[in-house]
Design a protein around this motif. Structure first.
Motif, PDB file in Angstrom:
ATOM      1  N   GLN A   1     -39.350  -9.748 -46.104  1.00 37.26           N
ATOM      2  CA  GLN A   1     -40.044  -9.029 -45.033  1.00 37.26           C
ATOM      3  C   GLN A   1     -39.174  -7.864 -44.580  1.00 37.26           C
ATOM      4  OE1 GLN A   1     -40.627 -12.039 -42.071  1.00 37.26           O
ATOM      5  NE2 GLN A   1     -42.111 -13.203 -43.291  1.00 37.26           N
TER       6      GLN A   1
ATOM      7  N   GLY B   1     -51.829 -10.646 -41.352  1.00 37.75           N
ATOM      8  CA  GLY B   1     -52.861  -9.622 -41.387  1.00 37.75           C
ATOM      9  C   GLY B   1     -52.532  -8.322 -40.691  1.00 37.75           C
ATOM     10  N   ASP B   2     -53.212  -7.246 -41.122  1.00 42.33           N
ATOM     11  CA  ASP B   2     -53.036  -5.915 -40.537  1.00 42.33           C
ATOM     12  C   ASP B   2     -53.460  -5.896 -39.071  1.00 42.33           C
ATOM     13  OD1 ASP B   2     -52.240  -5.161 -43.010  1.00 42.33           O
ATOM     14  OD2 ASP B   2     -54.049  -4.034 -43.526  1.00 42.33           O
ATOM     15  N   ARG B   3     -54.562  -6.591 -38.750  1.00 41.82           N
ATOM     16  CA  ARG B   3     -55.099  -6.517 -37.390  1.00 41.82           C
ATOM     17  C   ARG B   3     -54.120  -7.105 -36.381  1.00 41.82           C
ATOM     18  NH1 ARG B   3     -61.091  -8.625 -36.560  1.00 41.82           N
ATOM     19  NH2 ARG B   3     -61.371  -6.868 -37.993  1.00 41.82           N
ATOM     20  N   GLN B   4     -53.486  -8.221 -36.716  1.00 46.03           N
ATOM     21  CA  GLN B   4     -52.542  -8.836 -35.788  1.00 46.03           C
ATOM     22  C   GLN B   4     -51.297  -7.969 -35.622  1.00 46.03           C
ATOM     23  OE1 GLN B   4     -50.814 -13.330 -34.885  1.00 46.03           O
ATOM     24  NE2 GLN B   4     -51.885 -12.919 -36.790  1.00 46.03           N
ATOM     25  N   LEU B   5     -50.851  -7.361 -36.741  1.00 43.86           N
ATOM     26  CA  LEU B   5     -49.700  -6.463 -36.654  1.00 43.86           C
ATOM     27  C   LEU B   5     -50.026  -5.261 -35.776  1.00 43.86           C
ATOM     28  CD1 LEU B   5     -46.908  -5.495 -37.513  1.00 43.86           C
ATOM     29  CD2 LEU B   5     -47.947  -4.544 -39.588  1.00 43.86           C
TER      30      LEU B   5
ATOM     31  N   GLN C   1     -53.480 -15.528 -43.459  1.00 40.62           N
ATOM     32  CA  GLN C   1     -52.514 -14.440 -43.455  1.00 40.62           C
ATOM     33  C   GLN C   1     -52.312 -13.890 -42.049  1.00 40.62           C
ATOM     34  OE1 GLN C   1     -53.517 -11.410 -46.294  1.00 40.62           O
ATOM     35  NE2 GLN C   1     -53.200 -12.730 -48.054  1.00 40.62           N
TER      36      GLN C   1
ATOM     37  N   THR D   1     -47.551  -8.642 -43.549  1.00 42.04           N
ATOM     38  CA  THR D   1     -48.999  -8.830 -43.368  1.00 42.04           C
ATOM     39  C   THR D   1     -49.547 -10.011 -44.166  1.00 42.04           C
ATOM     40  OG1 THR D   1     -49.381  -7.191 -45.118  1.00 42.04           O
ATOM     41  CG2 THR D   1     -49.390  -6.405 -42.837  1.00 42.04           C
ATOM     42  N   GLU D   2     -48.902 -10.380 -45.264  1.00 44.69           N
ATOM     43  CA  GLU D   2     -49.415 -11.474 -46.088  1.00 44.69           C
ATOM     44  C   GLU D   2     -48.708 -12.798 -45.820  1.00 44.69           C
ATOM     45  OE1 GLU D   2     -49.389 -10.326 -50.185  1.00 44.69           O
ATOM     46  OE2 GLU D   2     -50.632  -8.548 -49.853  1.00 44.69           O
TER      47      GLU D   2
ATOM     48  N   LEU E   1     -48.273  -0.361 -49.120  1.00 41.35           N
ATOM     49  CA  LEU E   1     -49.153  -0.483 -47.958  1.00 41.35           C
ATOM     50  C   LEU E   1     -49.001   0.755 -47.078  1.00 41.35           C
ATOM     51  CD1 LEU E   1     -48.452  -4.199 -46.968  1.00 41.35           C
ATOM     52  CD2 LEU E   1     -50.405  -3.313 -48.225  1.00 41.35           C
TER      53      LEU E   1
ATOM     54  N   ASP F   1     -45.493  -6.093 -47.687  1.00 45.42           N
ATOM     55  CA  ASP F   1     -46.544  -7.111 -47.639  1.00 45.42           C
ATOM     56  C   ASP F   1     -46.026  -8.479 -47.222  1.00 45.42           C
ATOM     57  OD1 ASP F   1     -45.141  -7.840 -49.876  1.00 45.42           O
ATOM     58  OD2 ASP F   1     -46.764  -7.500 -51.297  1.00 45.42           O
TER      59      ASP F   1
ATOM     60  N   VAL G   1     -44.024 -12.994 -36.610  1.00 40.62           N
ATOM     61  CA  VAL G   1     -44.250 -13.405 -37.997  1.00 40.62           C
ATOM     62  C   VAL G   1     -43.525 -14.716 -38.293  1.00 40.62           C
ATOM     63  CG1 VAL G   1     -43.929 -12.771 -40.410  1.00 40.62           C
ATOM     64  CG2 VAL G   1     -44.651 -11.042 -38.764  1.00 40.62           C
TER      65      VAL G   1
END
Length: 761
Positions: A750, A711-715, A709, A700-701, A649, A697, A738
């Motif tokens: 993670q 997700g990338d946007r929340q991170l 998920q 994000t997953e 990623l 992942d 998370v």
């Protein structure tokens, strides 16, 4: 009639007073009720009805075949006429006018010809009748083209000619095998309507071409062209096989039809014959109604006779039927009342015995399945044993149970108990001591149902209100690894079949325990390997502050991150995810981690480091494992980040003052997949205050209870909202967010690294 019924009832009462065996009663019922006649009548009625229906369908197919033959004859006559015309033209030097007159005479004799043309192989028309626009473009017609390619004759796709269906027919004229001319005609397919004139008023005849489009419809000229192309009998006929049409419902009228679809092999077309079911099957219904009347008359007589004697047989048979249905519904152990001494009474007794045995068998199988399911539910010993012991105690109807495990060194037995708190103990037993010690030492089951004997063998058990006990050894790999015991606080006998069932349970428990121990050993080793991979959670290097976090899943995997200083004030940053779980993943992770650092310290760039690392890992590609890895070299003094990516990623780079982070894109295939793969390096400018986040992942997953998920946007939002905090605080907030998202712990490892570029000192 009344006196006859009374006489039959009187005869029935006299028969019930006679103690007939079941065979005699069945024979009397069959004789008096004429069951064979009824069965034969029903079979004959069904067979005759099907035979008549089949005859109707066969007749329709035969009619359709005759129509197909007539259509072939129509086209064959057309071809013969063209061939004769061509032969006449070729036999003597006709002038063009003569050819036209010849064609006009042919058309006058056979009105099916709408036009006739004589064309040379190159498409030029020598003569045509009538001389209109139909003679133009002969060379583009499909039938002409087929003949020019070598066919003796050919027919084109149907089309409309002045509102009537027509078709092109072309015949080659050859001289010593060489094509010298083509007779090309347009034929009026509407002339085929005369073929259908013998049909009944309700019968419809349809012709469809090779593409399934309607060419001609006798009764319904307005029918859509594609009305039949999806009908399976028509598809079958188009492939060359005749097929019956049953249950076809006309979309416009809703009328059901019977019929047939028959291929026209010469043309690749299909003839469809349709007739409403109401008219087609009317003779079948009339004949069936007559025969059904006779069958019903015989049945009525049989019912009157069966009413007299049926009650004697129906009650016990119905009772057995109810019992069979109850067992079929799962009510094992169902009993029927037995009040007879004949064969039906014996059958009822046998049914009850069978039901009782089935109940015991189903109970044992259900218990065995429950224990097997519990043994497969987890590989964690502490979670596994209470469930297993509970299922076993319940299956044997006990009040408590204990599993003892033998110490590998001393052989002492340590207990793990469940249920009946008074029976659970914490004491350890030496080999041969107590009930469990004797079973472990001898390796054989032991059943004690007498309190005095139990007190002599194991005084501790009666003191805990145990009145009966059964113990069997646990074996794994041919070795006794423990003992399983079931207790009862009431007087009871543990039957031999219960002992055998407990031995079966013990096999499942031993296998589950052996697997759980092996899993725990593997997880312990993998955890040690993985723990050794992780650097300190907080690192400060000149020009940088860094924080790393790692949270393993329940299954040890292969995620790792690495932070190591390089020459000239540069810093190596890496994060990776190894496929798989357990020791193989942890081993590959350790190998990749130390190879990466060794190659990086050799002053190579990120692209070359990944290429060399891939070359080493690809030699072991047959293991089926691979590694995704991002590696970058950060130079705070020069303000650069040079990175390469092997299928991982892309990290986030949040520049000072920027509204949001951008992913650091660098292309490259996973490590260990393709030898010789290239990993181009990408250089990015960085400056004081810039924030870099590397992650796997598992972040994000991560999924919540609704399977959504993280997700990338929340991170990215978390990083932006805490951009002014230190890397330690940012890393903690991300991991906490998370963890709250998943709720039940991570399903995958993670890993997270957060780095901030500091202003020059």
């Amino acid at each position: 009639m009344t006196s006859a019924v009374a006489a039959l009832r009187s005869a029935g009462r006299r028969l019930r007073g006679v103690r007939l065996g079941i065979r005699g009663k069945i024979a009397a019922v069959i004789l008096l009720c004429m069951v064979p006649v009824l069965i034969l009548g029903a079979v004959l009625y069904y067979a005759r009805t099907q035979e008549r229906r089949s005859l109707v369908l066969r007749t329709q197919q035969d009619t359709a075949r005759g129509l197909a033959a007539d259509i072939e004859m129509f086209i064959t006559n057309t071809v013969h006429a063209e061939r004769a015309a061509g032969a006449a033209v070729m036999s003597q030097p006709y002038p063009v006018g003569g050819i036209v007159e010849l064609f006009a005479a042919i058309r006058a004799n056979d009105p099916a010809f709408l036009s006739l043309a004589l064309a040379l192989p190159d498409g030029r028309v020598e003569a045509a009748d009538p001389s209109d626009d139909r003679r133009a473009g002969v060379e583009t017609r499909p039938a002409f083209a087929s003949v020019r390619r070598g066919a003796e004759w050919a027919i084109g796709a149907p089309f409309l000619v002045d509102g009537s269906p027509g078709v092109e027919v072309a015949t080659g004229i050859r001289d010593h095998g060489r094509l010298v001319a083509v007779v090309d005609s347009i034929v009026d397919l509407g002339r085929l309507r005369t073929v259908f004139t013998a049909f009944a008023p309700e019968t419809d005849g349809i012709i469809v071409d090779g593409s399934g489009r309607v060419v001609l419809d006798l009764r319904r000229p307005d029918r859509p062209p594609d009305a039949f192309w999806q009908l399976s009998p028509v598809q079958k006929a188009l492939s060359g096989q005749a097929a019956a049409i049953e249950g076809y419902r006309d979309p416009s009228t809703g009328t059901r039809h019977l019929g047939a679809a028959v291929p026209v092999p010469l043309l690749g077309w299909t003839v469809i014959l349709l007739e409403p079911e109401s008219s087609a099957l009317e003779p079948v219904r009339q004949a069936g109604a007559q025969e059904l009347g006779w069958v019903l008359a015989v049945a009525g007589l049989g019912l009157v006779l069966a009413w007299v004697l049926g009650s004697e047989l129906s009650a016990p048979i119905q009772s057995l039927a109810r019992g069979a249905r109850a067992i079929g519904r799962g009510e094992v152990g169902y009993r029927v009342s037995v009040s007879r001494s004949d064969e039906l009474g014996e059958l009822g007794t046998a049914f009850n015995e069978m039901s009782a045995q089935l109940h015991r068998h189903v109970s044992e199988m259900g218990a065995l399945q429950a224990v097997s399911d519990a043994a497969l539910s987890t590989v964690r010993l502490r979670e596994l044993l209470p469930t297993l012991v509970q299922q076993i105690v319940s299956a044997l109807g006990g009040d408590g149970g204990i599993v003892w495990f033998a110490d590998d060194t001393t052989g002492d037995l340590a207990p793990t108990g469940f249920g009946a708190g008074s029976a659970v103990t914490t004491r350890r037993l030496r080999p041969g001591q107590g009930l469990a010690g004797r079973v472990a030492a001898r390796g054989r089951p032991l059943v004690v149902s007498d309190p005095e004997t139990l007190r002599a063998l194991d005084p501790d058990l009666p003191a805990r209100e145990v009145r009966a006990a059964v113990s069997v050894p646990l074996r794994a790999g041919g070795k006794v690894i423990g003992v399983i015991q079931v207790f009862s606080r009431r007087m009871r006998e543990f039957r031999p079949q219960e002992v055998r069932l407990l031995e079966t349970f013990a096999d499942r428990v031993a296998l589950a325990v052996d697997n759980a121990r092996a899993y725990e050993r593997q997880q312990e080793i993998a955890g040690i390997i993985q723990e050794a991979l992780m650097p300190a959670p907080s690192v400060r290097i000149p020009g940088l502050t860094l924080a790393g976090r790692y949270r393993p899943s329940r299954e040890v995997g292969g995620d790792f991150y690495a932070i190591f200083p390089l020459a000239e004030g540069r810093v190596g940053l890496a994060i990776a995810d190894v496929s798989g779980k357990g020791i193989p993943a942890a081993t590959l992770s350790a190998r990749a981690r130390y190879l990466l650092e060794a190659l990086a310290l050799d002053a190579r760039g990120p692209g070359e480091v990944l290429e060399r690392l891939n070359a080493v890992l690809a030699r072991d590609a047959d293991t089926g494992m691979f590694v995704s890895l991002f590696y970058g070299v950060l130079d705070p003094g020069a303000g650069t980040l040079v990175c390469a990516n092997a299928g991982h990623l892309p990290p986030f780079l949040l520049r000072a003052g920027a509204p949001g982070p951008v992913p650091l894109e660098a292309r490259g295939i996973l490590l260990g997949v393709q030898p010789g793969a290239r990993y181009p390096a990408v250089e990015t400018r960085v400056g004081p205050g810039d924030l870099l986040a590397l992650f796997t992942d598992g972040i994000t997953e991560a999924r919540n209870a609704a399977r959504h998920q993280f997700g990338d946007r929340q991170l990215a939002g978390l990083i932006v909202s805490h951009r002014d905090a230190g890397p330690e605080d940012i890393a903690d907030r991300v991991m906490d967010a998370v963890a709250r998202w998943t709720g039940t712990g991570p399903a995958d490892d993670q890993a997270l690294v957060v780095a901030r570029v500091l202003p020059p000192e």
